[in-house]
Design an enzyme around this catalytic site. Structure first.
Site, mmCIF file in Angstrom:
data_model
loop_
_atom_site.group_PDB
_atom_site.id
_atom_site.type_symbol
_atom_site.label_atom_id
_atom_site.label_comp_id
_atom_site.label_asym_id
_atom_site.label_seq_id
_atom_site.Cartn_x
_atom_site.Cartn_y
_atom_site.Cartn_z
ATOM 1 N N ARG A 87 0.858 -1.188 0.000
ATOM 2 C CA ARG A 87 0.000 0.000 0.000
ATOM 3 C C ARG A 87 0.896 1.241 0.000
ATOM 4 O O ARG A 87 1.563 1.528 0.994
ATOM 5 C CB ARG A 87 -0.895 -0.007 1.251
ATOM 6 C CG ARG A 87 -2.079 0.962 1.155
ATOM 7 C CD ARG A 87 -2.761 1.140 2.511
ATOM 8 N NE ARG A 87 -1.965 1.968 3.385
ATOM 9 C CZ ARG A 87 -2.009 1.920 4.723
ATOM 10 N NH1 ARG A 87 -2.816 1.083 5.340
ATOM 11 N NH2 ARG A 87 -1.244 2.716 5.454
ATOM 12 N N HIS A 99 -4.142 4.674 4.350
ATOM 13 C CA HIS A 99 -5.279 3.746 4.364
ATOM 14 C C HIS A 99 -6.506 4.440 3.759
ATOM 15 O O HIS A 99 -7.126 3.924 2.838
ATOM 16 C CB HIS A 99 -5.565 3.271 5.785
ATOM 17 C CG HIS A 99 -6.851 2.519 5.895
ATOM 18 N ND1 HIS A 99 -7.042 1.301 5.275
ATOM 19 C CD2 HIS A 99 -8.029 2.830 6.489
ATOM 20 C CE1 HIS A 99 -8.285 0.893 5.506
ATOM 21 N NE2 HIS A 99 -8.899 1.803 6.237
ATOM 22 N N TYR A 121 3.005 5.207 11.425
ATOM 23 C CA TYR A 121 3.260 3.772 11.666
ATOM 24 C C TYR A 121 3.960 3.030 10.514
ATOM 25 O O TYR A 121 4.492 1.952 10.725
ATOM 26 C CB TYR A 121 1.947 3.060 12.046
ATOM 27 C CG TYR A 121 0.872 3.119 10.974
ATOM 28 C CD1 TYR A 121 0.835 2.190 9.938
ATOM 29 C CD2 TYR A 121 -0.102 4.119 10.985
ATOM 30 C CE1 TYR A 121 -0.147 2.243 8.956
ATOM 31 C CE2 TYR A 121 -1.080 4.181 10.015
ATOM 32 C CZ TYR A 121 -1.103 3.247 8.996
ATOM 33 O OH TYR A 121 -2.060 3.303 8.025
HETATM 34 C C1 LIG Z 1 -16.214 -6.126 9.732
HETATM 35 C C2 LIG Z 1 -15.313 -4.934 9.810
HETATM 36 N N1 LIG Z 1 -14.417 -4.833 10.820
HETATM 37 C C3 LIG Z 1 -13.595 -3.758 10.878
HETATM 38 C C4 LIG Z 1 -13.668 -2.765 9.946
HETATM 39 C C5 LIG Z 1 -12.747 -1.531 10.044
HETATM 40 N N2 LIG Z 1 -11.782 -1.559 8.957
HETATM 41 C C6 LIG Z 1 -11.992 -0.828 7.837
HETATM 42 S S1 LIG Z 1 -10.788 -1.047 6.721
HETATM 43 C C7 LIG Z 1 -9.933 -2.091 7.728
HETATM 44 C C8 LIG Z 1 -8.649 -2.715 7.277
HETATM 45 C C9 LIG Z 1 -8.849 -3.668 6.137
HETATM 46 O O1 LIG Z 1 -7.620 -4.129 5.679
HETATM 47 P P1 LIG Z 1 -7.498 -4.964 4.365
HETATM 48 O O2 LIG Z 1 -8.593 -5.968 4.271
HETATM 49 O O3 LIG Z 1 -6.103 -5.486 4.314
HETATM 50 O O4 LIG Z 1 -7.744 -3.906 3.181
HETATM 51 P P2 LIG Z 1 -6.873 -2.627 2.791
HETATM 52 O O5 LIG Z 1 -7.483 -1.462 3.511
HETATM 53 O O6 LIG Z 1 -5.474 -2.875 3.216
HETATM 54 O O7 LIG Z 1 -7.007 -2.468 1.315
HETATM 55 C C10 LIG Z 1 -10.611 -2.269 8.945
HETATM 56 C C11 LIG Z 1 -10.132 -3.100 10.056
HETATM 57 C C12 LIG Z 1 -14.629 -2.901 8.914
HETATM 58 N N3 LIG Z 1 -14.739 -1.996 7.936
HETATM 59 N N4 LIG Z 1 -15.409 -3.995 8.853
#
Ligand SMILES: Cc1ncc(C[n+]2csc(CCOP(=O)(O)OP(=O)(O)O)c2C)c(N)n1
Ligand SMILES: [Mg+2]
Length: 333
Positions: free
Chosen positions: A232, A236, A245
């Protein structure tokens, strides 16, 4: 092995370059308060665009997480329209126009994965051709939905490509705290399906992997898990400060492997791309974006639009709520 043709590689780069400049414009609009929180695409472009080019928009389906839409416009101009409606807070941004085989973006992690398997199962039962590709992140791979859907897909042998975008972060959680498994692809063994880790910064490798998984799925040989390993490169979301971080040296190293720059240099070296093509591609993508954004911004929102598409037919309760939204005072008396 199915390598993409030169024309396909060029078309993939056009989508990658376009998605990145459009994402930058959206970021600026967010900073101006014109759109809501959004997730940048930087670093994901090759994995998403090459996947879209290995699929057939006439019969295949895509279930995105939330970073993919801008690089999926090969599946129809409506993908951009709907994404921008979503970003300006219009309820229609979450609806699915039947002709566009891209589901609305999904923020509730991993919930799109069982949906994708369900659709693929339905397609199999109805003898419909095509495969369903579902994108999800390394973070989503820790959700129960991933394991349940993976298990069911393996048992049913349905035509699904599980496409894990492993960008090594889930907000501020690094990959080594996400899983103790050596790879995310390794988890395919427990589902009884092939799993492979692909260089997600290499558009040709991604195309090849997806093409092969698709061929298997169409031949009735069931699902595949593809882990696109990349990094990435951006925040985020617009609400995040990754400098708090992400180790600076790690990011710098990853930037040297920027997928868009990598494909651009490759095509320039082969005489298939030049600065003029690059500039024209950026300009065309921004023009398309501005036009779609204007449309989204000026699309009226009916007070009861939030209830549209909840159910095929309004229940009595929904009808009462609709009346209340349309005429709050009338409904009170
Ligand atoms: C069920 C749920 N738990 C927590 C979240 C909060 N949340 C939003 S994005 C994220 C990280 C997701 O990481 P990843 O699947 O690796 O996708 P990336 O953002 O790295 O593309 C989290 C924990 C959420 N949206 N849905
Ligand atoms: Mg991630």
């Amino acid at each position: 092995m199915a390598q993409p043709s030169d024309d396909q590689l060029r078309a993939i780069l056009v989508d990658m370059v376009g998605a990145r400049v459009q994402a930058r414009r959206l970021w600026n609009l967010q900073r101006q308060g014109q759109v809501g929180t959004l997730a940048p695409i930087d670093g994901h472009e090759a994995a998403i665009a090459a996947t879209a080019h290995a699929l057939d928009p006439e019969q295949d389906w895509i279930f995105p997480q939330y970073r993919e839409p801008l690089a999926l416009q090969r599946f129809g101009a409506e993908v951009l329209d709907r994404y921008l409606l979503y970003n300006v807070g219009h309820p229609a941004g979450s609806h699915l126009p039947p002709a566009v085989r891209v589901a609305p973006l999904q923020i509730s992690l991993a919930t799109q994965i069982p949906h994708a398997v369900g659709l693929a199962w339905g397609m199999t039962l109805q003898n419909q051709p095509g495969v369903v590709t579902v994108f999800f992140g390394d973070g989503s791979s820790s959700e129960g939905d991933f394991y349940e859907a993976g298990n069911l897909a393996g048992v049913l042998g349905v035509p699904v490509i599980f496409l894990c975008i492993n960008n090594q972060w889930a907000i501020s959680t690094p990959l080594h705290q996400q899983t103790a498994a050596e790879t995310i692809a390794a988890k395919a063994a427990a589902f009884g399906m092939p799993g492979l880790t692909v260089d997600g910064n290499d558009a040709a490798a991604m195309y090849d992997a997806v093409d092969e998984a698709r061929t298997r799925a169409l031949a009735g040989q069931g699902p595949t898990l593809i882990e696109a390993l990349l990094y990435r490169l951006g925040a985020h979301t617009t609400a995040d400060d990754p400098t708090r971080y992400v180790p600076a040296e790690e990011l710098e190293e990853a930037r040297r492997n920027d997928p868009t720059e990598r494909l651009r240099v490759h095509l320039v070296e082969r005489g298939l791309w030049d600065d003029e093509a690059h500039t024209a591609t950026e300009a065309a993508a921004l023009a398309r974006f501005d036009e779609a954004f204007d449309r989204a911004r000026t699309t009226p929102i009916a007070p009861d639009a939030v209830l549209d598409h909840c159910t095929t037919v309004d229940s009595q309760r929904l009808a009462r709520q609709r009346a209340l939204l349309l005429d709050p005072e009338g409904a009170e008396s």
